[in-house]
Design a protein around this motif. Sequence first.
Motif, mmCIF file in Angstrom:
data_model
loop_
_atom_site.group_PDB
_atom_site.id
_atom_site.type_symbol
_atom_site.label_atom_id
_atom_site.label_comp_id
_atom_site.label_asym_id
_atom_site.label_seq_id
_atom_site.Cartn_x
_atom_site.Cartn_y
_atom_site.Cartn_z
ATOM 1 N N UNK A 43 0.835 -1.207 0.000
ATOM 2 C CA UNK A 43 0.000 0.000 0.000
ATOM 3 C C UNK A 43 0.867 1.252 0.000
ATOM 4 N N UNK A 44 1.933 1.247 0.804
ATOM 5 C CA UNK A 44 2.827 2.402 0.863
ATOM 6 C C UNK A 44 3.513 2.630 -0.479
ATOM 7 N N UNK A 45 3.900 1.543 -1.143
ATOM 8 C CA UNK A 45 4.553 1.671 -2.446
ATOM 9 C C UNK A 45 3.601 2.272 -3.472
ATOM 10 N N UNK A 46 2.351 1.812 -3.503
ATOM 11 C CA UNK A 46 1.395 2.376 -4.465
ATOM 12 C C UNK A 46 1.130 3.848 -4.163
ATOM 13 N N UNK A 47 1.030 4.220 -2.875
ATOM 14 C CA UNK A 47 0.830 5.633 -2.535
ATOM 15 C C UNK A 47 2.028 6.475 -2.970
ATOM 16 N N UNK A 48 3.236 5.928 -2.782
ATOM 17 C CA UNK A 48 4.440 6.667 -3.159
ATOM 18 C C UNK A 48 4.519 6.816 -4.677
ATOM 19 N N UNK A 49 4.116 5.773 -5.413
ATOM 20 C CA UNK A 49 4.169 5.854 -6.869
ATOM 21 C C UNK A 49 3.132 6.824 -7.419
ATOM 22 N N UNK A 50 1.993 6.969 -6.738
ATOM 23 C CA UNK A 50 0.952 7.890 -7.180
ATOM 24 C C UNK A 50 1.284 9.337 -6.841
ATOM 25 N N UNK A 51 2.120 9.550 -5.835
ATOM 26 C CA UNK A 51 2.450 10.900 -5.386
ATOM 27 C C UNK A 51 3.298 11.612 -6.433
ATOM 28 N N UNK A 52 3.185 12.958 -6.523
ATOM 29 C CA UNK A 52 4.037 13.695 -7.469
ATOM 30 C C UNK A 52 5.505 13.590 -7.055
ATOM 31 N N UNK A 53 6.392 13.694 -8.055
ATOM 32 C CA UNK A 53 7.816 13.486 -7.795
ATOM 33 C C UNK A 53 8.430 14.574 -6.925
ATOM 34 N N UNK A 54 8.296 15.831 -7.297
ATOM 35 C CA UNK A 54 8.952 16.916 -6.569
ATOM 36 C C UNK A 54 7.969 17.649 -5.678
ATOM 37 N N UNK A 55 8.483 18.641 -4.949
ATOM 38 C CA UNK A 55 7.587 19.434 -4.108
ATOM 39 C C UNK A 55 6.717 20.341 -4.971
ATOM 40 N N UNK A 56 5.587 20.691 -4.449
ATOM 41 C CA UNK A 56 4.724 21.618 -5.186
ATOM 42 C C UNK A 56 5.395 22.977 -5.240
ATOM 43 N N UNK A 57 4.901 23.870 -6.097
ATOM 44 C CA UNK A 57 5.564 25.146 -6.355
ATOM 45 C C UNK A 57 5.738 25.997 -5.092
#
Length: 172
Positions: A115-129
């Motif tokens: 579950x943690x891996x799928x959440x991490x893969x769905x998350x955007x790569x860098x920080x928001x602006x």
Amino acid sequence: MAISRKEEARALSADEKELVEKSHHPAVQDLSDADLSGLVKQLRERRDKAQTEAHRRRREIRGKGAAKGATASKADGGSQVKLTVLAMAMRRLNGEAERRRQLAARVSLVDNARKALTLKQKAPNGPTHNSRTAHKGMRAVANQKVASLVRPAELGRQRKAAKVAQAKRDAR
């Protein structure tokens, strides 16, 4: 000390023998979790009862307790064997329950990791602006501690002089 199944059968009553048979290897793995917990409860009650009986008999033999029957017990071997057999069965059941608990924990850990891996893969790569980030990293903070002007040797000399003076006062 290992006890053979023949000795177990001799030491136990029919219903106790049936409970202990369920605690042996192939049969114990076929039990459901609810059946296993029920069997543990029943066997624990029988073991506690046998423990109380063995304790009572030992007291009778030593002459500390009143005889339950017409005469005091002369030997305690049978109740000790029964207690040992029931205790070994309890140990086997507790081991099986622990094995199942660890297996469930491992399965849960794997599920949580997925579950943690799928959440991490769905998350955007860098920080928001407009997010707080370190950017240039940490900045050095100047040391606020003031350097001592007294030489360390002078401090040691004064400390030793105070010890000698105290020793002279104590010797009076």
